[in-house]
Design an enzyme around this catalytic site. Structure first.
Site, PDB file in Angstrom:
ATOM      1  N   GLY A   1       0.809  -1.220   0.000  1.00  0.00           N
ATOM      2  CA  GLY A   1       0.000   0.000   0.000  1.00  0.00           C
ATOM      3  C   GLY A   1       0.840   1.266   0.000  1.00  0.00           C
ATOM      4  O   GLY A   1       0.384   2.313  -0.464  1.00  0.00           O
TER       5      GLY A   1
ATOM      6  N   GLU B   1       2.766  -8.323  -1.582  1.00  0.00           N
ATOM      7  CA  GLU B   1       1.546  -8.950  -1.054  1.00  0.00           C
ATOM      8  C   GLU B   1       1.520 -10.468  -1.259  1.00  0.00           C
ATOM      9  O   GLU B   1       0.972 -11.207  -0.456  1.00  0.00           O
ATOM     10  CB  GLU B   1       0.305  -8.319  -1.697  1.00  0.00           C
ATOM     11  CG  GLU B   1       0.006  -6.900  -1.229  1.00  0.00           C
ATOM     12  CD  GLU B   1       0.711  -5.826  -2.041  1.00  0.00           C
ATOM     13  OE1 GLU B   1       1.673  -6.126  -2.783  1.00  0.00           O
ATOM     14  OE2 GLU B   1       0.289  -4.648  -1.926  1.00  0.00           O
TER      15      GLU B   1
HETATM   16  N1  DAK Z   1       2.399  -3.930   8.856  1.00  0.00           N
HETATM   17  C1  DAK Z   1       2.564  -3.942  10.206  1.00  0.00           C
HETATM   18  N2  DAK Z   1       3.765  -3.797  10.807  1.00  0.00           N
HETATM   19  C2  DAK Z   1       4.836  -3.641  10.015  1.00  0.00           C
HETATM   20  C3  DAK Z   1       4.745  -3.599   8.606  1.00  0.00           C
HETATM   21  C4  DAK Z   1       3.431  -3.755   8.018  1.00  0.00           C
HETATM   22  N3  DAK Z   1       3.214  -3.682   6.710  1.00  0.00           N
HETATM   23  N4  DAK Z   1       5.980  -3.437   8.087  1.00  0.00           N
HETATM   24  C5  DAK Z   1       6.816  -3.357   9.140  1.00  0.00           C
HETATM   25  N5  DAK Z   1       6.137  -3.471  10.315  1.00  0.00           N
HETATM   26  C6  DAK Z   1       6.680  -3.445  11.665  1.00  0.00           C
HETATM   27  C7  DAK Z   1       7.363  -4.754  12.004  1.00  0.00           C
HETATM   28  O1  DAK Z   1       6.420  -5.749  12.385  1.00  0.00           O
HETATM   29  C8  DAK Z   1       8.257  -4.326  13.157  1.00  0.00           C
HETATM   30  O2  DAK Z   1       7.472  -4.210  14.306  1.00  0.00           O
HETATM   31  P1  DAK Z   1       8.005  -4.773  15.746  1.00  0.00           P
HETATM   32  O3  DAK Z   1       8.348  -6.206  15.519  1.00  0.00           O
HETATM   33  O4  DAK Z   1       9.214  -3.911  16.048  1.00  0.00           O
HETATM   34  O5  DAK Z   1       6.857  -4.536  16.677  1.00  0.00           O
HETATM   35  C9  DAK Z   1       8.666  -2.911  12.735  1.00  0.00           C
HETATM   36  O6  DAK Z   1       7.702  -2.481  11.780  1.00  0.00           O
HETATM   37  C10 DAK Z   1      10.042  -2.871  12.068  1.00  0.00           C
HETATM   38  O7  DAK Z   1      10.018  -3.789  10.999  1.00  0.00           O
HETATM   39  P2  DAK Z   1      11.117  -4.951  10.810  1.00  0.00           P
HETATM   40  O8  DAK Z   1      11.691  -5.354  12.115  1.00  0.00           O
HETATM   41  O9  DAK Z   1      10.500  -6.008   9.961  1.00  0.00           O
HETATM   42  O10 DAK Z   1      12.236  -4.143   9.988  1.00  0.00           O
HETATM   43  P3  DAK Z   1      13.245  -4.705   8.908  1.00  0.00           P
HETATM   44  O11 DAK Z   1      14.169  -3.562   8.604  1.00  0.00           O
HETATM   45  O12 DAK Z   1      13.831  -6.022   9.315  1.00  0.00           O
HETATM   46  O13 DAK Z   1      12.331  -4.991   7.604  1.00  0.00           O
HETATM   47  C11 DAK Z   1      10.622  -4.470   5.957  1.00  0.00           C
HETATM   48  C12 DAK Z   1      11.645  -3.929   6.999  1.00  0.00           C
HETATM   49  C13 DAK Z   1       9.815  -3.295   5.458  1.00  0.00           C
HETATM   50  C14 DAK Z   1      11.344  -5.137   4.797  1.00  0.00           C
HETATM   51  C15 DAK Z   1       9.710  -5.537   6.680  1.00  0.00           C
HETATM   52  O14 DAK Z   1       9.191  -4.949   7.862  1.00  0.00           O
HETATM   53  C16 DAK Z   1       8.556  -6.000   5.826  1.00  0.00           C
HETATM   54  O15 DAK Z   1       8.706  -6.873   4.964  1.00  0.00           O
HETATM   55  N6  DAK Z   1       7.353  -5.458   6.080  1.00  0.00           N
HETATM   56  C17 DAK Z   1       6.131  -5.916   5.456  1.00  0.00           C
HETATM   57  C18 DAK Z   1       6.047  -5.460   4.036  1.00  0.00           C
HETATM   58  C19 DAK Z   1       4.767  -5.950   3.349  1.00  0.00           C
HETATM   59  O16 DAK Z   1       4.530  -7.166   3.222  1.00  0.00           O
HETATM   60  N7  DAK Z   1       3.949  -5.006   2.905  1.00  0.00           N
HETATM   61  C20 DAK Z   1       2.697  -5.300   2.211  1.00  0.00           C
HETATM   62  C21 DAK Z   1       1.559  -5.324   3.209  1.00  0.00           C
HETATM   63  S1  DAK Z   1       0.007  -5.689   2.417  1.00  0.00           S
HETATM   64  C22 DAK Z   1      -6.377  -1.962   0.035  1.00  0.00           C
HETATM   65  C23 DAK Z   1      -5.528  -0.991   0.472  1.00  0.00           C
HETATM   66  C24 DAK Z   1      -4.212  -1.334   0.781  1.00  0.00           C
HETATM   67  C25 DAK Z   1      -3.769  -2.636   0.662  1.00  0.00           C
HETATM   68  C26 DAK Z   1      -4.633  -3.587   0.210  1.00  0.00           C
HETATM   69  C27 DAK Z   1      -5.942  -3.261  -0.102  1.00  0.00           C
HETATM   70  N8  DAK Z   1      -7.723  -1.658  -0.296  1.00  0.00           N
HETATM   71  C28 DAK Z   1      -8.084  -0.233  -0.413  1.00  0.00           C
HETATM   72  C29 DAK Z   1      -8.651  -2.633  -0.705  1.00  0.00           C
HETATM   73  C30 DAK Z   1      -2.385  -2.903   0.999  1.00  0.00           C
HETATM   74  C31 DAK Z   1      -1.907  -4.097   1.356  1.00  0.00           C
HETATM   75  C32 DAK Z   1      -0.512  -4.178   1.820  1.00  0.00           C
HETATM   76  O17 DAK Z   1       0.232  -3.246   1.787  1.00  0.00           O
END
Ligand code: DAK
Length: 257
Positions: free
Chosen positions: A108, A131
């Site tokens: 997002g 995603e």
């Molecule tokens: N959500 C929640 N928490 C998150 C997060 C996320 N997307 N990304 C990072 N954090 C949190 C981590 O859980 C961690 O929290 P604590 O463990 O300290 O409590 C903190 O941020 C620091 O992250 P990391 O420890 O993981 O840090 P690193 O440097 O090791 O890694 C990273 C950074 C960005 C590569 C990793 O955090 C990561 O892979 N994050 C998730 C990325 C991801 O999968 N994003 C896609 C999410 S799904 C819609 C609107 C929007 C959407 C869909 C539909 N509609 C209008 C219908 C959107 C969907 C998405 O975005």
């Protein structure tokens, strides 16, 4: 209005919104999205503002929707959530919005950046739609906007196999306008916004609308509307002033009407 997850300020005629949830990589929870949209709409309705910049911090523009908030939701709970509808509100903003991106712009976060009109990236910006790694697909425009921006081949790799683009790759593939050193990306975006904010506001608004129509209408239809919008601008004082100033060899003074 005071916000919990964003900061807002004005710099001359530019409205700046900073996503401010650094401990969670600016993950977009419901409240943050609502606050962002509210701030952009407030600037859009403010005659003193001509353009906006949305930014995060050096490490993260936004790492996507808040996975922890979404994880246990049902289909109906997801469909009912305010922020789903709120995501679309950015598309109704009439003034130009520039995303100043450093670090992660994922899921997002990448979709918010792509919903802006231009992207200024720092050298360490990373763009991705991860995603698929959590069992879903992009849901806020990623499959469509990314494909239009970078083409099918690269979009397929990014969305099906979590390929992340570096800032330089994003520039090469046409996703971002420019890449600047980390210490200057925000200043560069603010400068660009300031320049655009000094242009005749009505023409800027109409130009933005027409460029976005390139993705919505057929070419014949869009060319027809473009011509009509061109004629309509002859009803503005700014058209008279702009052309008069050119003839008189002086700087125009825009009135925004
Ligand atoms: N959500 C929640 N928490 C998150 C997060 C996320 N997307 N990304 C990072 N954090 C949190 C981590 O859980 C961690 O929290 P604590 O463990 O300290 O409590 C903190 O941020 C620091 O992250 P990391 O420890 O993981 O840090 P690193 O440097 O090791 O890694 C990273 C950074 C960005 C590569 C990793 O955090 C990561 O892979 N994050 C998730 C990325 C991801 O999968 N994003 C896609 C999410 S799904 C819609 C609107 C929007 C959407 C869909 C539909 N509609 C209008 C219908 C959107 C969907 C998405 O975005």
């Amino acid at each position: 209005m005071s916000y919990e997850f964003i900061l807002t300020e004005t710099r001359g005629r530019v409205g700046l919104v900073t996503l401010n949830r650094p401990q969670a990589m600016n993950a977009l929870n419901n409240k943050l999205i609502l606050e962002l949209m509210d701030a952009l709409e407030t600037f859009d309705n403010d005659n003193g503002i001509g353009a906006m910049v949305v930014t995060g911090n050096e490490k993260a523009f936004a790492a996507g929707a808040d996975i922890k908030e979404m994880a246990d939701k049902s289909v109906t709970e997801m469909m009912d959530r305010d922020h789903v509808a709120a995501f679309g509100r950015i598309l109704k903003i009439q003034k130009p919005v520039i995303a100043a991106v450093s670090g992660y712009a994922l899921g997002g976060g990448c979709e918010i950046a792509m919903s802006c009109d231009m992207i200024v990236a720092s050298e360490s910006a990373k763009f991705g739609q991860p995603e698929i790694t959590i069992g879903v697909i992009p849901g806020a425009g990623g499959t469509q906007r990314l494909t239009r921006a970078v083409g099918k081949a690269i979009a397929m790799e990014m969305i099906l196999n979590n390929r992340t683009l570096s800032a330089q790759e994003a520039l090469q593939f046409g996703l971002v306008n420019r890449v600047v050193p980390n210490e200057r990306y925000l200043d560069e975006a603010l400068k660009l916004a300031d320049e655009i904010a000094s242009r005749p506001p009505v023409a800027v608004r109409v130009a933005k609308k027409m460029i976005n129509q390139a993705y919505e209408r057929t070419l014949t239809d869009a060319l027809h509307v473009e011509r009509q919008e061109f004629y309509n601008l002859f009803a503005t004082e700014d058209q008279k002033e702009g052309m008069k100033a050119f003839v008189e060899k002086r700087k125009p003074e825009w009135k925004g009407k």
